[in-house]
Design a protein around this motif. Structure first.
Motif, PDB file in Angstrom:
ATOM      1  N   TRP A   9      17.788  12.574  86.330  1.00 46.61           N
ATOM      2  CA  TRP A   9      18.380  13.525  85.384  1.00 46.61           C
ATOM      3  C   TRP A   9      17.370  13.910  84.319  1.00 46.61           C
ATOM      4  CZ3 TRP A   9      23.831  14.103  86.179  1.00 46.61           C
ATOM      5  CH2 TRP A   9      24.431  13.119  86.979  1.00 46.61           C
ATOM      6  N   GLU A  10      17.533  15.110  83.785  1.00 53.01           N
ATOM      7  CA  GLU A  10      16.812  15.482  82.578  1.00 53.01           C
ATOM      8  C   GLU A  10      17.567  14.882  81.403  1.00 53.01           C
ATOM      9  OE1 GLU A  10      14.781  19.386  80.529  1.00 53.01           O
ATOM     10  OE2 GLU A  10      16.677  19.625  81.573  1.00 53.01           O
ATOM     11  N   ALA A  11      16.875  14.102  80.579  1.00 50.75           N
ATOM     12  CA  ALA A  11      17.554  13.343  79.533  1.00 50.75           C
ATOM     13  C   ALA A  11      18.187  14.236  78.466  1.00 50.75           C
ATOM     14  CB  ALA A  11      16.574  12.368  78.888  1.00 50.75           C
ATOM     15  N   GLU A  12      17.476  15.268  78.015  1.00 47.55           N
ATOM     16  CA  GLU A  12      17.982  16.107  76.922  1.00 47.55           C
ATOM     17  C   GLU A  12      19.175  16.958  77.337  1.00 47.55           C
ATOM     18  OE1 GLU A  12      17.689  16.761  73.777  1.00 47.55           O
ATOM     19  OE2 GLU A  12      16.003  15.531  73.147  1.00 47.55           O
ATOM     20  N   SER A  13      19.123  17.526  78.539  1.00 47.18           N
ATOM     21  CA  SER A  13      20.187  18.444  78.961  1.00 47.18           C
ATOM     22  C   SER A  13      21.273  17.762  79.771  1.00 47.18           C
ATOM     23  CB  SER A  13      19.594  19.587  79.794  1.00 47.18           C
ATOM     24  OG  SER A  13      19.139  19.100  81.053  1.00 47.18           O
ATOM     25  N   GLY A  14      20.953  16.627  80.394  1.00 42.71           N
ATOM     26  CA  GLY A  14      21.919  15.957  81.256  1.00 42.71           C
ATOM     27  C   GLY A  14      22.055  16.592  82.619  1.00 42.71           C
ATOM     28  N   GLU A  15      21.118  17.487  82.972  1.00 43.04           N
ATOM     29  CA  GLU A  15      21.172  18.139  84.271  1.00 43.04           C
ATOM     30  C   GLU A  15      20.523  17.270  85.339  1.00 43.04           C
ATOM     31  OE1 GLU A  15      19.637  22.067  84.220  1.00 43.04           O
ATOM     32  OE2 GLU A  15      20.866  22.704  82.515  1.00 43.04           O
ATOM     33  N   CYS A  16      21.171  17.203  86.510  1.00 40.34           N
ATOM     34  CA  CYS A  16      20.636  16.423  87.618  1.00 40.34           C
ATOM     35  C   CYS A  16      19.477  17.181  88.255  1.00 40.34           C
ATOM     36  CB  CYS A  16      21.723  16.146  88.650  1.00 40.34           C
ATOM     37  SG  CYS A  16      21.176  15.111  90.024  1.00 40.34           S
ATOM     38  N   GLN A  17      18.323  16.539  88.343  1.00 45.89           N
ATOM     39  CA  GLN A  17      17.126  17.163  88.890  1.00 45.89           C
ATOM     40  C   GLN A  17      16.913  16.834  90.366  1.00 45.89           C
ATOM     41  OE1 GLN A  17      14.947  19.161  86.805  1.00 45.89           O
ATOM     42  NE2 GLN A  17      16.803  19.013  85.580  1.00 45.89           N
ATOM     43  N   CYS A  18      17.391  15.675  90.794  1.00 46.45           N
ATOM     44  CA  CYS A  18      17.140  15.240  92.161  1.00 46.45           C
ATOM     45  C   CYS A  18      18.165  14.193  92.564  1.00 46.45           C
ATOM     46  CB  CYS A  18      15.727  14.660  92.261  1.00 46.45           C
ATOM     47  SG  CYS A  18      15.312  13.949  93.872  1.00 46.45           S
ATOM     48  N   ILE A  19      18.579  14.225  93.823  1.00 43.76           N
ATOM     49  CA  ILE A  19      19.493  13.226  94.373  1.00 43.76           C
ATOM     50  C   ILE A  19      18.796  12.520  95.537  1.00 43.76           C
ATOM     51  CG2 ILE A  19      21.686  12.821  95.558  1.00 43.76           C
ATOM     52  CD1 ILE A  19      22.829  15.219  94.091  1.00 43.76           C
ATOM     53  N   ILE A  20      18.793  11.198  95.497  1.00 44.35           N
ATOM     54  CA  ILE A  20      18.247  10.389  96.592  1.00 44.35           C
ATOM     55  C   ILE A  20      19.434   9.719  97.274  1.00 44.35           C
ATOM     56  CG2 ILE A  20      16.638   8.554  97.228  1.00 44.35           C
ATOM     57  CD1 ILE A  20      15.217   9.040  94.554  1.00 44.35           C
ATOM     58  N   PRO A  21      19.860  10.216  98.427  1.00 42.30           N
ATOM     59  CA  PRO A  21      21.135   9.779  99.010  1.00 42.30           C
ATOM     60  C   PRO A  21      21.119   8.379  99.612  1.00 42.30           C
ATOM     61  CG  PRO A  21      20.057  11.369 100.437  1.00 42.30           C
ATOM     62  CD  PRO A  21      19.248  11.313  99.182  1.00 42.30           C
ATOM     63  N   ASN A  22      19.969   7.910 100.078  1.00 43.59           N
ATOM     64  CA  ASN A  22      19.929   6.616 100.772  1.00 43.59           C
ATOM     65  C   ASN A  22      18.914   5.686 100.127  1.00 43.59           C
ATOM     66  OD1 ASN A  22      21.819   7.315 102.966  1.00 43.59           O
ATOM     67  ND2 ASN A  22      20.202   8.760 103.546  1.00 43.59           N
ATOM     68  N   ALA A  23      19.040   5.515  98.819  1.00 44.90           N
ATOM     69  CA  ALA A  23      18.075   4.691  98.090  1.00 44.90           C
ATOM     70  C   ALA A  23      18.315   3.203  98.314  1.00 44.90           C
ATOM     71  CB  ALA A  23      18.153   5.007  96.601  1.00 44.90           C
ATOM     72  N   GLY A  24      19.512   2.836  98.742  1.00 47.37           N
ATOM     73  CA  GLY A  24      19.845   1.425  98.937  1.00 47.37           C
ATOM     74  C   GLY A  24      20.433   0.825  97.673  1.00 47.37           C
ATOM     75  N   HIS A  25      20.789  -0.437  97.757  1.00 49.95           N
ATOM     76  CA  HIS A  25      21.366  -1.130  96.607  1.00 49.95           C
ATOM     77  C   HIS A  25      20.230  -1.650  95.735  1.00 49.95           C
ATOM     78  CE1 HIS A  25      25.445  -0.769  98.057  1.00 49.95           C
ATOM     79  NE2 HIS A  25      25.014  -1.123  99.258  1.00 49.95           N
ATOM     80  N   ILE A  26      19.957  -0.891  94.675  1.00 47.73           N
ATOM     81  CA  ILE A  26      18.778  -1.128  93.842  1.00 47.73           C
ATOM     82  C   ILE A  26      19.087  -2.137  92.747  1.00 47.73           C
ATOM     83  CG2 ILE A  26      17.145  -0.042  92.265  1.00 47.73           C
ATOM     84  CD1 ILE A  26      17.543   2.550  93.908  1.00 47.73           C
ATOM     85  N   ALA A  27      18.256  -3.166  92.681  1.00 50.53           N
ATOM     86  CA  ALA A  27      18.416  -4.199  91.653  1.00 50.53           C
ATOM     87  C   ALA A  27      17.529  -3.940  90.444  1.00 50.53           C
ATOM     88  CB  ALA A  27      18.092  -5.572  92.247  1.00 50.53           C
ATOM     89  N   ARG A  28      16.358  -3.339  90.668  1.00 49.66           N
ATOM     90  CA  ARG A  28      15.412  -3.053  89.591  1.00 49.66           C
ATOM     91  C   ARG A  28      14.779  -1.688  89.855  1.00 49.66           C
ATOM     92  NH1 ARG A  28      17.752  -6.850  88.180  1.00 49.66           N
ATOM     93  NH2 ARG A  28      17.012  -8.865  87.355  1.00 49.66           N
ATOM     94  N   ALA A  29      14.372  -1.002  88.788  1.00 45.21           N
ATOM     95  CA  ALA A  29      13.722   0.301  88.946  1.00 45.21           C
ATOM     96  C   ALA A  29      12.833   0.577  87.752  1.00 45.21           C
ATOM     97  CB  ALA A  29      14.760   1.411  89.106  1.00 45.21           C
ATOM     98  N   ALA A  30      11.795   1.382  87.966  1.00 48.91           N
ATOM     99  CA  ALA A  30      10.889   1.763  86.886  1.00 48.91           C
ATOM    100  C   ALA A  30      10.237   3.086  87.237  1.00 48.91           C
ATOM    101  CB  ALA A  30       9.830   0.686  86.662  1.00 48.91           C
ATOM    102  N   PHE A  31       9.904   3.849  86.183  1.00 51.29           N
ATOM    103  CA  PHE A  31       9.108   5.053  86.346  1.00 51.29           C
ATOM    104  C   PHE A  31       7.639   4.704  86.144  1.00 51.29           C
ATOM    105  CE2 PHE A  31      13.157   7.040  85.458  1.00 51.29           C
ATOM    106  CZ  PHE A  31      13.118   8.279  86.083  1.00 51.29           C
ATOM    107  N   ALA A  32       6.760   5.455  86.798  1.00 53.09           N
ATOM    108  CA  ALA A  32       5.325   5.295  86.578  1.00 53.09           C
ATOM    109  C   ALA A  32       4.979   5.771  85.174  1.00 53.09           C
ATOM    110  CB  ALA A  32       4.532   6.078  87.604  1.00 53.09           C
ATOM    111  N   PRO A  33       3.941   5.182  84.557  1.00 53.37           N
ATOM    112  CA  PRO A  33       3.538   5.621  83.200  1.00 53.37           C
ATOM    113  C   PRO A  33       2.954   7.031  83.247  1.00 53.37           C
ATOM    114  CG  PRO A  33       1.977   4.035  84.095  1.00 53.37           C
ATOM    115  CD  PRO A  33       3.122   4.078  85.052  1.00 53.37           C
TER     116      PRO A  33
END
Length: 429
Positions: A405-429
């Motif tokens: 999502w775009e944080a300021e607008s709340g608009e969804c930018q991308c959907i990943i349909p089969n990401a699996g059951h995610i326990a941890r996640a991070a963005f690259a710097p």
């Protein structure tokens, strides 16, 4: 730099983009005086295929908020705006099965799968320079991976049992691992050699956290104290005594001058990191405080509790500014990288899946609720994290669906349909 010239008479915006900056041709855009910066970004997105979430527009050295109008931002005929393009968002996700995946956040494409752990993952993070990935697992080891090759380049194993967390120092030269037996180890990133072992943590109840300069770490204990350690000598420099229950969260302010702790005694405390003096107590929760975190400027704190509430505090006055949530929930809260926003969501009692269909975004300065990042009917948010720049948010749910999502607008930018059951996640710097 890239320039935007806005003509007052026709309020036509002409953007000249240098090849050296963006590698793009000149684009001409027309807007009215009442058009917003958001509208300008939309046009740039359409013409240059540059996602709005990666755009920053600056006028006279001031970053322009998306909801400002051109005239409201003080833009006049012939003025120049600088366009700064943030790097593409890359994502790292770790599933309960032990698989780590590397994604392109703008397209949802899985770029690589790292799969060499033999139990569930307890942490996953990019190095500060984005060239490596650090993972840790209940299988007893932490691993360093090359982003370029996808190969495991270091295995960090001190035979202390399950690794509960693994963290890079800010400069990426060392890694800190914390183990289920209370031990913590400091490792050289380039060689994989253990530099220091912290043995006197048999009662540790929170992961050890670095100070920003990497010279100290802090961890909470079951005896109600927290300890500040020297990473160079392994010596305990301060013992923070004052809580009446286990300390389950401890961390440094960005400048390293203060420590914030959270305890089962229903309070959080602010400490002088050098003297060990308790400066204030944040009291108001009616249940165990599960986390306490500083805003980047060190002036505000977020606390969460098993009373179901999130509280926003002014640390100078030790007064609560805002209370959110309801009983029966276990809330999670996080500041964005610049501290201008924060997010909240609720998880189940065992922290496995969420019990709310949305994560919520708020403005820190005013406490204003901006929007909900909703996964819809049947979707329960299990995880939500800000990007490194705070411009995007990743959410995942119990169905294995991930959204960017775009944080300021709340608009969804991308959907990943089969990401699996995610326990941890991070963005690259």
């Amino acid at each position: 730099a890239s320039l935007v010239e806005v003509g007052q008479r026709h309020w036509a915006a002409f953007m000249k983009v240098s090849v050296n900056t963006l590698g793009a041709e000149v684009a001409s855009l027309a807007l009215e005086a009442t058009a917003s910066i958001h509208d300008l970004q939309d046009l740039l997105s359409n013409v240059k295929h540059l996602p709005r979430v990666r755009q920053r527009l600056i006028h006279n050295g001031v970053l322009l908020a998306p909801d400002l109008s051109l005239e409201g931002a003080g833009i006049n005929d012939g003025d120049d705006l600088t366009l700064v393009v943030l790097p593409s968002h890359l994502l790292l996700t770790a599933s309960s099965s032990g698989a780590v995946k590397h994604w392109a956040a703008e397209t949802g494409e899985c770029l690589r799968t790292l799969n060499d752990h033999h139990s569930w993952l307890t942490s996953a993070a990019f190095s500060p320079n984005g060239e490596m990935v650090l993972t840790s697992s209940a299988d007893g080891v932490a691993k360093l991976w090359s982003i370029e090759s996808g190969e495991c380049v270091r295995t960090l194993d001190s035979h202390h049992g399950a690794v509960v967390s693994a963290t890079f120092s800010l400069d990426g030269t060392v890694v800190l691992t914390a183990f289920g037996d209370g031990c913590a180890c400091l490792w050289c990133t380039s060689t994989g050699v253990c530099l220091q072992t912290f043995h006197d943590q048999q009662s540790a109840t929170s992961p050890s956290m670095f100070s920003r300069d990497g010279m100290r770490l802090v961890a909470g204990s079951a005896d109600g104290s927290a300890k500040v350690w020297s990473t160079a000598s392994g010596v305990c420099q301060q013992t923070l005594i004052g809580h009446e229950g286990p300390v389950v969260s401890a961390g440094f302010s960005a400048d390293g001058s203060h420590v914030l702790t959270a305890s089962y005694d229903c309070t959080a405390k602010l400490w002088d990191a050098s003297t060990g003096e308790c400066l204030s107590t944040l009291a108001g929760h009616t249940g165990a405080v599960l986390s306490a975190s500083f805003s980047p400027d060190g002036e505000t704190a977020l606390t969460t509790s098993n009373d179901g509430l999130v509280k926003l505090w002014n640390l100078k006055s030790a007064k609560c500014r805002l209370t959110l949530g309801e009983s029966g929930c276990l809330p999670v809260a996080q500041f964005s990288a610049n501290g201008e926003l924060f997010l909240t969501y609720n998880v189940a009692a065992d922290f496995s899946v969420g019990n709310s269909s949305a994560a919520s975004i708020y403005r820190t300065s005013s406490g204003e609720h901006l929007h909900d990042l909703d996964h819809g009917v049947g979707g329960h948010v299990a995880l939500a994290v800000f990007s490194s720049y705070g411009s995007a948010v990743l959410t995942t749910d119990n169905r294995g669906l991930a959204k960017v999502w775009e944080a300021e607008s709340g608009e969804c930018q991308c959907i990943i349909p089969n990401a699996g059951h995610i326990a941890r996640a991070a963005f690259a710097p």
